[in-house]
Design a protein around this motif. Sequence first.
Motif, PDB file in Angstrom:
ATOM      1  N   VAL A 119       1.008  -1.004  -0.245  1.00 20.36           N
ATOM      2  CA  VAL A 119       0.062  -0.263  -0.085  1.00 20.36           C
ATOM      3  C   VAL A 119       0.969   1.274  -0.280  1.00 20.36           C
ATOM      4  O   VAL A 119       1.905   1.843   0.611  1.00 20.36           O
ATOM      5  CB  VAL A 119      -0.858   0.107   1.159  1.00 20.36           C
ATOM      6  CG1 VAL A 119      -1.460  -1.209   0.987  1.00 20.36           C
ATOM      7  CG2 VAL A 119       0.275  -0.216   2.339  1.00 20.36           C
ATOM      8  N   GLU A 137       7.468   6.440  -3.084  1.00 15.83           N
ATOM      9  CA  GLU A 137       6.680   5.446  -3.908  1.00 15.83           C
ATOM     10  C   GLU A 137       7.841   4.491  -4.095  1.00 15.83           C
ATOM     11  O   GLU A 137       7.294   4.244  -4.879  1.00 15.83           O
ATOM     12  CB  GLU A 137       6.418   7.051  -5.271  1.00 15.83           C
ATOM     13  CG  GLU A 137       8.418   7.472  -5.686  1.00 15.83           C
ATOM     14  CD  GLU A 137       7.375   8.509  -7.060  1.00 15.83           C
ATOM     15  OE1 GLU A 137       8.325   8.278  -8.022  1.00 15.83           O
ATOM     16  OE2 GLU A 137       6.646   9.221  -5.915  1.00 15.83           O
ATOM     17  N   MET A 143     -10.315  -4.213   0.438  1.00 14.83           N
ATOM     18  CA  MET A 143      -9.670  -3.581  -1.062  1.00 14.83           C
ATOM     19  C   MET A 143      -9.338  -4.346  -1.794  1.00 14.83           C
ATOM     20  O   MET A 143      -8.644  -5.852  -2.337  1.00 14.83           O
ATOM     21  CB  MET A 143      -9.120  -2.695  -0.853  1.00 14.83           C
ATOM     22  CG  MET A 143      -9.374  -1.069   0.462  1.00 14.83           C
ATOM     23  SD  MET A 143      -7.809  -0.346   0.447  1.00 14.83           S
ATOM     24  CE  MET A 143      -7.321   0.828  -0.209  1.00 14.83           C
ATOM     25  N   GLY A 161      -5.397  -1.537  -7.068  1.00 14.43           N
ATOM     26  CA  GLY A 161      -6.125  -0.191  -7.166  1.00 14.43           C
ATOM     27  C   GLY A 161      -6.572   1.338  -7.064  1.00 14.43           C
ATOM     28  O   GLY A 161      -7.388   2.561  -6.274  1.00 14.43           O
ATOM     29  N   GLU A 162      -7.582   0.479  -5.973  1.00 17.91           N
ATOM     30  CA  GLU A 162      -8.567   0.991  -5.251  1.00 17.91           C
ATOM     31  C   GLU A 162      -7.855   2.348  -4.307  1.00 17.91           C
ATOM     32  O   GLU A 162      -6.629   1.966  -3.228  1.00 17.91           O
ATOM     33  CB  GLU A 162      -9.576   0.544  -4.077  1.00 17.91           C
ATOM     34  CG  GLU A 162     -10.593   0.827  -3.677  1.00 17.91           C
ATOM     35  CD  GLU A 162     -11.724  -0.353  -2.690  1.00 17.91           C
ATOM     36  OE1 GLU A 162     -12.288   0.156  -1.903  1.00 17.91           O
ATOM     37  OE2 GLU A 162     -11.101  -1.461  -3.554  1.00 17.91           O
ATOM     38  N   GLN A 163      -8.953   3.367  -3.774  1.00 19.33           N
ATOM     39  CA  GLN A 163      -8.186   4.388  -2.892  1.00 19.33           C
ATOM     40  C   GLN A 163      -9.019   4.697  -1.750  1.00 19.33           C
ATOM     41  O   GLN A 163     -10.738   4.196  -2.285  1.00 19.33           O
ATOM     42  CB  GLN A 163      -7.978   5.463  -3.508  1.00 19.33           C
ATOM     43  CG  GLN A 163      -6.253   5.147  -4.672  1.00 19.33           C
ATOM     44  CD  GLN A 163      -5.943   6.832  -5.483  1.00 19.33           C
ATOM     45  OE1 GLN A 163      -6.743   7.898  -4.801  1.00 19.33           O
ATOM     46  NE2 GLN A 163      -5.882   7.051  -6.302  1.00 19.33           N
ATOM     47  N   LYS A 164      -8.623   4.818  -0.911  1.00 19.08           N
ATOM     48  CA  LYS A 164      -9.880   5.464   0.224  1.00 19.08           C
ATOM     49  C   LYS A 164      -8.917   6.303   1.766  1.00 19.08           C
ATOM     50  O   LYS A 164      -7.774   6.198   1.508  1.00 19.08           O
ATOM     51  CB  LYS A 164     -10.089   4.057   1.137  1.00 19.08           C
ATOM     52  CG  LYS A 164      -9.658   3.250   2.116  1.00 19.08           C
ATOM     53  CD  LYS A 164     -10.631   2.027   2.972  1.00 19.08           C
ATOM     54  CE  LYS A 164     -11.464   0.716   2.016  1.00 19.08           C
ATOM     55  NZ  LYS A 164     -11.964   0.429   2.775  1.00 19.08           N
ATOM     56  N   THR A 165     -10.000   7.067   1.727  1.00 17.00           N
ATOM     57  CA  THR A 165      -9.336   8.077   2.544  1.00 17.00           C
ATOM     58  C   THR A 165     -10.421   7.004   4.611  1.00 17.00           C
ATOM     59  O   THR A 165     -11.440   7.056   4.353  1.00 17.00           O
ATOM     60  CB  THR A 165      -9.775   9.622   2.693  1.00 17.00           C
ATOM     61  OG1 THR A 165      -8.947   9.774   1.832  1.00 17.00           O
ATOM     62  CG2 THR A 165      -9.647  10.130   4.334  1.00 17.00           C
ATOM     63  N   GLN A 223      -5.159   8.205   4.078  1.00 15.60           N
ATOM     64  CA  GLN A 223      -5.510   8.230   2.832  1.00 15.60           C
ATOM     65  C   GLN A 223      -4.765   6.745   1.951  1.00 15.60           C
ATOM     66  O   GLN A 223      -3.200   6.942   2.152  1.00 15.60           O
ATOM     67  CB  GLN A 223      -4.925   9.145   1.870  1.00 15.60           C
ATOM     68  CG  GLN A 223      -5.153  10.785   2.206  1.00 15.60           C
ATOM     69  CD  GLN A 223      -4.933  11.982   2.316  1.00 15.60           C
ATOM     70  OE1 GLN A 223      -3.868  12.043   1.613  1.00 15.60           O
ATOM     71  NE2 GLN A 223      -5.340  13.081   1.774  1.00 15.60           N
ATOM     72  N   GLU A 258      -4.146   3.565  -0.930  1.00 16.99           N
ATOM     73  CA  GLU A 258      -4.059   3.101  -1.966  1.00 16.99           C
ATOM     74  C   GLU A 258      -3.594   2.051  -1.759  1.00 16.99           C
ATOM     75  O   GLU A 258      -2.507   1.859  -1.806  1.00 16.99           O
ATOM     76  CB  GLU A 258      -3.513   4.238  -3.217  1.00 16.99           C
ATOM     77  CG  GLU A 258      -3.678   2.905  -4.750  1.00 16.99           C
ATOM     78  CD  GLU A 258      -2.798   3.786  -5.971  1.00 16.99           C
ATOM     79  OE1 GLU A 258      -3.245   3.960  -7.181  1.00 16.99           O
ATOM     80  OE2 GLU A 258      -2.435   5.848  -5.337  1.00 16.99           O
ATOM     81  N   LEU A 269      -1.951  -1.071  -3.601  1.00 22.37           N
ATOM     82  CA  LEU A 269      -1.407  -0.826  -4.723  1.00 22.37           C
ATOM     83  C   LEU A 269      -0.856  -2.588  -5.360  1.00 22.37           C
ATOM     84  O   LEU A 269      -0.443  -3.093  -6.668  1.00 22.37           O
ATOM     85  CB  LEU A 269       0.353  -0.582  -4.782  1.00 22.37           C
ATOM     86  CG  LEU A 269       0.473   0.596  -4.270  1.00 22.37           C
ATOM     87  CD1 LEU A 269       1.839   1.060  -3.863  1.00 22.37           C
ATOM     88  CD2 LEU A 269      -0.180   1.678  -5.229  1.00 22.37           C
TER      89      LEU A 269
END
Length: 147
Positions: free
Chosen positions: A12, A29, A53, A56-60, A135, A137, A139
């Motif tokens: 992530v 990164e 998840m 590619g999904e993102q969440k806060t 936040q 994501e 990966l």
Amino acid sequence: MNKAQEGDMVTVAFQGVLNDGTLFDASDENDPLNFVLGDNQVIPGIELAVFGMAVGEQKTVVIPPEAGYGFRQTKLIEEVAIDAFPEGLELNVGDQLEVINENGTPFHMLIIKRSKQTVVLDANHPLAGRAITLQIELLAIDRPTFN
């Protein structure tokens, strides 16, 4: 679509922010966070957020203290005589000391107060008692295969 589940090695990217907007941590990164989901390698709130998840999904998510770094504990604050420290050691408010407990495990204590005779040390995690916003994501998911 493949969703993260217990036992998966997940990768992530994340950014952690305090309520006042202060950035306290972020993955690089070139060096994202990797952990096995369900192995308690990260705080519970991160595991709960990543579970289910898709890549590619993102969440806060807002993680309360009980799912993050816990609540502040007064038993982790201790007043120690200056004489207990090696002579010449700098003991300034805001400095951290690495202390070895009776089991030989090192941990950090923050100097929160100092007088001529004593220092007050705090072993609470710096984020204890605070809600944090992450936040996240997802990966990658690496699911173990059994032959």
